[in-house]
Design a protein around this motif. Sequence first.
Motif, PDB file in Angstrom:
ATOM      1  N   GLU A 247     -36.072 -41.465  57.441  1.00  0.00           N
ATOM      2  CA  GLU A 247     -35.333 -40.806  58.519  1.00  0.00           C
ATOM      3  C   GLU A 247     -33.936 -41.378  58.710  1.00  0.00           C
ATOM      4  O   GLU A 247     -33.351 -41.287  59.784  1.00  0.00           O
ATOM      5  N   ILE A 248     -33.370 -41.969  57.646  1.00  0.00           N
ATOM      6  CA  ILE A 248     -32.007 -42.508  57.705  1.00  0.00           C
ATOM      7  C   ILE A 248     -31.096 -41.580  56.920  1.00  0.00           C
ATOM      8  O   ILE A 248     -31.263 -41.405  55.702  1.00  0.00           O
ATOM      9  N   MET A 249     -30.126 -40.982  57.601  1.00  0.00           N
ATOM     10  CA  MET A 249     -29.226 -40.026  56.971  1.00  0.00           C
ATOM     11  C   MET A 249     -27.954 -40.751  56.523  1.00  0.00           C
ATOM     12  O   MET A 249     -27.203 -41.279  57.352  1.00  0.00           O
ATOM     13  N   ILE A 250     -27.731 -40.794  55.205  1.00  0.00           N
ATOM     14  CA  ILE A 250     -26.606 -41.552  54.666  1.00  0.00           C
ATOM     15  C   ILE A 250     -26.114 -40.888  53.394  1.00  0.00           C
ATOM     16  O   ILE A 250     -26.893 -40.317  52.630  1.00  0.00           O
ATOM     17  N   ALA A 251     -24.811 -40.924  53.144  1.00  0.00           N
ATOM     18  CA  ALA A 251     -24.218 -40.304  51.961  1.00  0.00           C
ATOM     19  C   ALA A 251     -24.345 -41.228  50.746  1.00  0.00           C
ATOM     20  O   ALA A 251     -24.463 -42.456  50.896  1.00  0.00           O
ATOM     21  N   ARG A 252     -24.313 -40.623  49.567  1.00  0.00           N
ATOM     22  CA  ARG A 252     -24.433 -41.410  48.341  1.00  0.00           C
ATOM     23  C   ARG A 252     -23.291 -42.415  48.213  1.00  0.00           C
ATOM     24  O   ARG A 252     -23.477 -43.558  47.786  1.00  0.00           O
ATOM     25  N   ARG A 253     -22.060 -41.998  48.566  1.00  0.00           N
ATOM     26  CA  ARG A 253     -20.919 -42.909  48.448  1.00  0.00           C
ATOM     27  C   ARG A 253     -21.063 -44.118  49.383  1.00  0.00           C
ATOM     28  O   ARG A 253     -20.565 -45.204  49.084  1.00  0.00           O
ATOM     29  N   THR A 254     -21.770 -43.911  50.512  1.00  0.00           N
ATOM     30  CA  THR A 254     -22.009 -45.033  51.419  1.00  0.00           C
ATOM     31  C   THR A 254     -23.003 -46.003  50.810  1.00  0.00           C
ATOM     32  O   THR A 254     -22.857 -47.227  50.929  1.00  0.00           O
ATOM     33  N   VAL A 255     -24.017 -45.468  50.132  1.00  0.00           N
ATOM     34  CA  VAL A 255     -24.967 -46.332  49.427  1.00  0.00           C
ATOM     35  C   VAL A 255     -24.235 -47.136  48.359  1.00  0.00           C
ATOM     36  O   VAL A 255     -24.462 -48.347  48.199  1.00  0.00           O
ATOM     37  N   ALA A 256     -23.340 -46.471  47.625  1.00  0.00           N
ATOM     38  CA  ALA A 256     -22.570 -47.158  46.586  1.00  0.00           C
ATOM     39  C   ALA A 256     -21.705 -48.261  47.195  1.00  0.00           C
ATOM     40  O   ALA A 256     -21.579 -49.362  46.633  1.00  0.00           O
ATOM     41  N   LYS A 257     -21.110 -47.970  48.356  1.00  0.00           N
ATOM     42  CA  LYS A 257     -20.278 -48.966  49.040  1.00  0.00           C
ATOM     43  C   LYS A 257     -21.101 -50.177  49.451  1.00  0.00           C
ATOM     44  O   LYS A 257     -20.707 -51.333  49.207  1.00  0.00           O
ATOM     45  N   TYR A 258     -22.274 -49.941  50.053  1.00  0.00           N
ATOM     46  CA  TYR A 258     -23.122 -51.047  50.476  1.00  0.00           C
ATOM     47  C   TYR A 258     -23.657 -51.823  49.269  1.00  0.00           C
ATOM     48  O   TYR A 258     -23.803 -53.050  49.323  1.00  0.00           O
ATOM     49  N   ARG A 259     -23.958 -51.112  48.177  1.00  0.00           N
ATOM     50  CA  ARG A 259     -24.443 -51.779  46.964  1.00  0.00           C
ATOM     51  C   ARG A 259     -23.379 -52.733  46.439  1.00  0.00           C
ATOM     52  O   ARG A 259     -23.687 -53.868  46.031  1.00  0.00           O
ATOM     53  N   ASP A 260     -22.114 -52.292  46.437  1.00  0.00           N
ATOM     54  CA  ASP A 260     -21.017 -53.157  45.996  1.00  0.00           C
ATOM     55  C   ASP A 260     -20.892 -54.381  46.899  1.00  0.00           C
ATOM     56  O   ASP A 260     -20.662 -55.501  46.419  1.00  0.00           O
ATOM     57  N   GLU A 261     -21.021 -54.163  48.210  1.00  0.00           N
ATOM     58  CA  GLU A 261     -20.916 -55.281  49.149  1.00  0.00           C
ATOM     59  C   GLU A 261     -22.058 -56.273  48.972  1.00  0.00           C
ATOM     60  O   GLU A 261     -21.905 -57.464  49.266  1.00  0.00           O
ATOM     61  N   LEU A 262     -23.187 -55.796  48.478  1.00  0.00           N
ATOM     62  CA  LEU A 262     -24.337 -56.653  48.215  1.00  0.00           C
ATOM     63  C   LEU A 262     -24.286 -57.284  46.824  1.00  0.00           C
ATOM     64  O   LEU A 262     -25.223 -57.984  46.414  1.00  0.00           O
ATOM     65  N   ASN A 263     -23.179 -57.010  46.092  1.00  0.00           N
ATOM     66  CA  ASN A 263     -22.996 -57.535  44.726  1.00  0.00           C
ATOM     67  C   ASN A 263     -24.123 -57.094  43.792  1.00  0.00           C
ATOM     68  O   ASN A 263     -24.630 -57.873  42.969  1.00  0.00           O
ATOM     69  N   ILE A 264     -24.520 -55.828  43.928  1.00  0.00           N
ATOM     70  CA  ILE A 264     -25.536 -55.237  43.048  1.00  0.00           C
ATOM     71  C   ILE A 264     -24.838 -54.300  42.082  1.00  0.00           C
ATOM     72  O   ILE A 264     -24.082 -53.414  42.503  1.00  0.00           O
ATOM     73  N   LEU A 265     -25.088 -54.479  40.796  1.00  0.00           N
ATOM     74  CA  LEU A 265     -24.428 -53.681  39.766  1.00  0.00           C
ATOM     75  C   LEU A 265     -24.920 -52.239  39.783  1.00  0.00           C
ATOM     76  O   LEU A 265     -26.012 -51.950  40.295  1.00  0.00           O
ATOM     77  N   PRO A 266     -24.137 -51.312  39.207  1.00  0.00           N
ATOM     78  CA  PRO A 266     -24.616 -49.931  39.056  1.00  0.00           C
ATOM     79  C   PRO A 266     -25.878 -49.907  38.182  1.00  0.00           C
ATOM     80  O   PRO A 266     -26.164 -50.831  37.438  1.00  0.00           O
ATOM     81  N   SER A 267     -26.612 -48.789  38.272  1.00  0.00           N
ATOM     82  CA  SER A 267     -27.909 -48.703  37.581  1.00  0.00           C
ATOM     83  C   SER A 267     -27.800 -48.905  36.068  1.00  0.00           C
ATOM     84  O   SER A 267     -28.663 -49.535  35.461  1.00  0.00           O
ATOM     85  N   ASN A 268     -26.722 -48.392  35.456  1.00  0.00           N
ATOM     86  CA  ASN A 268     -26.594 -48.508  34.002  1.00  0.00           C
ATOM     87  C   ASN A 268     -26.360 -49.950  33.557  1.00  0.00           C
ATOM     88  O   ASN A 268     -26.595 -50.317  32.401  1.00  0.00           O
ATOM     89  N   LEU A 269     -25.900 -50.808  34.483  1.00  0.00           N
ATOM     90  CA  LEU A 269     -25.673 -52.219  34.136  1.00  0.00           C
ATOM     91  C   LEU A 269     -26.823 -53.113  34.578  1.00  0.00           C
ATOM     92  O   LEU A 269     -26.838 -54.300  34.254  1.00  0.00           O
TER      93      LEU A 269
END
Length: 395
Positions: free
Chosen positions: A369-391
Amino acid sequence: KLLQIDKDYGNLSEQGGSRRVTEEDEERRQFMFDSITTTTTLHDNLMEQVRTSDLSPEILAAAELVVGNIDDYGYLKATPEELAQNHQIPLEVVQKAIQTIQTFQPAGVGAADLRECLLLQLERAGRKDSLEYRIVDQQMEALGKRRMPEMAKALDCSIDEIQDAVQLIGKLDPRPGRAYLPDNDQFVVPDVFVTKVNGEYVVTSNNDHIPQIRISNHYKDIMSRAQTDNEARDYIRDKIKAGKFFINSLHQRQRTILNIAREIVRRQRGFMEHGISALVPMTMVQVAESVDPQVHETTVSRAVSSKYIQTPQGMFEMKFFFTSGIATSTGGEMSNTSVKDIISEIFSNENPAKPLSDAEVVKMLEAREIMIARRTVAKYRDELNILPSNLRKVY
């Protein structure tokens, strides 16, 4: 006369001590300063190694020049050609000096780029014939993008062998000079304590580290002396007034911090009970209005800057509790810090062989029940120092 007053009383202690500094006091203070150890810099370390090496005068002078062009992380920031041309030194002499410095500690120092830095470390470890050396030497671009199949094909080996070698490469130091940088870790003392007493949270100030300041009585004694002229009295009176204003400001500041902390605890009771997952959105405007309608949000921002609060969930910077909200499908809001914590948990539990894409995480959040955009997930992933899926994929 005013200069004499400053000279006589400028060194009074905050508690009003009147004893003058003796020669013994001065010697004790100097001994304390002399006893303070200083951190050896990378530059100092390299210069010491240069001067203790058996080098010809020509190579020695060039080596000192090279050390002067090595940055804090251990990389040489000028090319051999630039050093030779700018300082009228034969190129082969500069190259010999660089080769000498590259044998120094720490391993990898004096490299021109990351590839050379890693190769120097592998050579020092006797790994020149290893698969990891070949990867760094021949497949640096593919290594940076973690293209495991491409490296396996180019080097004629299995993906498992590539992954093992990449893990070993990951243990090398990409910034060999970092160990000589100043240690900026500081011991943090909380400004406010939150403790649970009989089911209620009690907020108290930490006054142990706050000096007890008062106006020295000696200034009042000076004003009462008959030989003190009016100009001196006015000067001292102004200073006493300024001192009282400063002391009152400190007390007001402490009261403001305590009131803000109480409001944080009141609004974030769920966090005090359950942790980050229960953090709710909270703005400085809301806290300012609750603490005092006349207090501006900028006052709250300044008051909580670099201030820490000890809670049942651990110690946090007070600014940590001010977060914006993300809408939920039920019409409520959730703190973006809580959402980021959930995203971190999702990625930590993924299948390494099939890492989750940002779009897949969006769907998993929607299920919660959390409404969030994909680009926001990408932003938070970067802030968490998590690489993209392909890496992140592990074959």
